[in-house]
Design a protein around this motif. Structure first.
Motif, PDB file in Angstrom:
ATOM      1  N   VAL A   1      -3.609  -1.211  14.741  1.00 54.60           N
ATOM      2  CA  VAL A   1      -3.235  -1.947  15.942  1.00 54.60           C
ATOM      3  C   VAL A   1      -1.743  -1.778  16.149  1.00 54.60           C
ATOM      4  N   GLU A   2      -1.294  -2.121  17.336  1.00 52.98           N
ATOM      5  CA  GLU A   2       0.104  -1.880  17.681  1.00 52.98           C
ATOM      6  C   GLU A   2       1.097  -2.513  16.722  1.00 52.98           C
ATOM      7  N   ASP A   3       0.806  -3.716  16.232  1.00 49.03           N
ATOM      8  CA  ASP A   3       1.778  -4.390  15.381  1.00 49.03           C
ATOM      9  C   ASP A   3       1.561  -4.132  13.884  1.00 49.03           C
ATOM     10  N   ALA A   4       0.611  -3.267  13.534  1.00 46.38           N
ATOM     11  CA  ALA A   4       0.358  -2.952  12.118  1.00 46.38           C
ATOM     12  C   ALA A   4       1.380  -1.924  11.630  1.00 46.38           C
ATOM     13  N   GLU A   5       1.627  -1.965  10.351  1.00 51.68           N
ATOM     14  CA  GLU A   5       2.519  -0.960   9.779  1.00 51.68           C
ATOM     15  C   GLU A   5       1.833   0.400   9.807  1.00 51.68           C
ATOM     16  N   PRO A   6       2.605   1.463   9.789  1.00 51.86           N
ATOM     17  CA  PRO A   6       2.014   2.808   9.768  1.00 51.86           C
ATOM     18  C   PRO A   6       1.087   2.966   8.560  1.00 51.86           C
ATOM     19  N   ASN A   7      -0.031   3.615   8.777  1.00 53.64           N
ATOM     20  CA  ASN A   7      -1.017   3.899   7.732  1.00 53.64           C
ATOM     21  C   ASN A   7      -1.684   2.654   7.159  1.00 53.64           C
ATOM     22  N   ALA A   8      -1.651   1.545   7.839  1.00 53.33           N
ATOM     23  CA  ALA A   8      -2.281   0.322   7.333  1.00 53.33           C
ATOM     24  C   ALA A   8      -3.775   0.512   7.099  1.00 53.33           C
ATOM     25  N   ASP A   9      -4.372   1.463   7.797  1.00 55.14           N
ATOM     26  CA  ASP A   9      -5.806   1.711   7.621  1.00 55.14           C
ATOM     27  C   ASP A   9      -6.107   2.636   6.444  1.00 55.14           C
ATOM     28  N   MET A  10      -5.084   3.103   5.738  1.00 55.54           N
ATOM     29  CA  MET A  10      -5.285   4.071   4.656  1.00 55.54           C
ATOM     30  C   MET A  10      -5.153   3.469   3.260  1.00 55.54           C
ATOM     31  N   TRP A  11      -5.020   2.146   3.189  1.00 50.15           N
ATOM     32  CA  TRP A  11      -4.938   1.509   1.868  1.00 50.15           C
ATOM     33  C   TRP A  11      -5.375   0.058   1.989  1.00 50.15           C
ATOM     34  N   ALA A  12      -5.750  -0.503   0.861  1.00 47.75           N
ATOM     35  CA  ALA A  12      -6.223  -1.886   0.837  1.00 47.75           C
ATOM     36  C   ALA A  12      -5.168  -2.769   0.193  1.00 47.75           C
ATOM     37  N   THR A  13      -4.896  -3.884   0.827  1.00 47.32           N
ATOM     38  CA  THR A  13      -3.977  -4.850   0.229  1.00 47.32           C
ATOM     39  C   THR A  13      -4.670  -5.513  -0.957  1.00 47.32           C
ATOM     40  N   ALA A  14      -3.916  -6.200  -1.775  1.00 46.19           N
ATOM     41  CA  ALA A  14      -4.491  -6.908  -2.930  1.00 46.19           C
ATOM     42  C   ALA A  14      -5.493  -7.973  -2.475  1.00 46.19           C
TER      43      ALA A  14
ATOM     44  N   LEU B   1      -9.588   5.500   1.756  1.00 49.87           N
ATOM     45  CA  LEU B   1     -10.410   6.449   2.513  1.00 49.87           C
ATOM     46  C   LEU B   1     -11.630   5.743   3.117  1.00 49.87           C
ATOM     47  N   VAL B   2     -12.239   4.839   2.362  1.00 52.71           N
ATOM     48  CA  VAL B   2     -13.384   4.087   2.885  1.00 52.71           C
ATOM     49  C   VAL B   2     -12.931   3.204   4.045  1.00 52.71           C
ATOM     50  N   LYS B   3     -11.821   2.516   3.876  1.00 55.15           N
ATOM     51  CA  LYS B   3     -11.294   1.644   4.929  1.00 55.15           C
ATOM     52  C   LYS B   3     -10.977   2.454   6.192  1.00 55.15           C
ATOM     53  N   HIS B   4     -10.360   3.607   5.999  1.00 50.89           N
ATOM     54  CA  HIS B   4     -10.019   4.478   7.121  1.00 50.89           C
ATOM     55  C   HIS B   4     -11.281   4.930   7.864  1.00 50.89           C
TER      56      HIS B   4
END
Length: 185
Positions: free
Chosen positions: A63-76, A34-37
């Protein structure tokens, strides 16, 4: 808006890396996501929409080449400190735009339909306030699911005086009974 931003960040306080990232809804809603979003929301609406420069890439904005919802979670690999720091830097830029530009300033939201892509700072401000409050509400629920913490900030749960743990258990049981009775009627 500052108090809502701070309340959102308070929801991360005292939690483990696992708890700030763990998905607690069927759609994966999590606190750090949520913070990232919201960092992406403010960057998109206050920086990109008004053509204002930002001195770094905005990794949380889809961005166009990002996976769906990439802005809704943080990677490790994305640290809590990096995401919170980005959010604080973006909101400083957003606040500067809000202070420097007249409310009638026209901007262009490239991801909105063409017939309403041109809009004013006033409209964007209302939109982002609503969006921030909506996601802060999500964070309230997610944090309560993790450890029971509720409210606007530590020491202000907005529920003071309603009851102790036993009172809340009875209250919840009463609501459950009412729901079951209504379903049976």
């Amino acid at each position: 808006m500052k108090s809502v931003r701070e309340a959102l960040l308070w929801k991360l306080d005292g939690l483990s890396e696992y708890d700030v990232r763990r998905p607690l809804t069927p759609t994966g809603t999590n606190l750090l996501g949520l913070v990232k979003h919201l960092a992406g929301i403010e960057a998109g609406y206050f920086v990109l929409t008004f053509g204002r420069p930002f001195p770094e890439p905005i990794p949380s904005w889809p961005v166009e080449d990002a996976e769906p919802n990439a802005d809704m979670w943080a990677t490790a690999e994305q640290s809590r400190e990096d995401i919170v720091g980005l959010y604080r830097r973006v909101w400083a830029y957003a606040d500067a735009a809000i202070e420097e530009l007249p409310l009638e300033t026209i901007g262009r939201v490239p991801w909105w339909p063409a017939d309403r892509a041109e809009t004013t700072l006033h409209r964007i401000l209302v939109h982002v306030i609503a969006e921030t409050n909506r996601h802060a509400g999500h964070a309230d629920i997610v944090r309560e699911l993790i450890d029971g913490a509720a409210g606007l900030r530590q020491g202000n749960d907005n529920l003071t005086g309603l009851g102790d743990e036993a009172w809340w258990e009875e209250y919840r049981a009463r609501l459950e009974r009412a729901a079951r009775e209504a379903a049976e009627a």
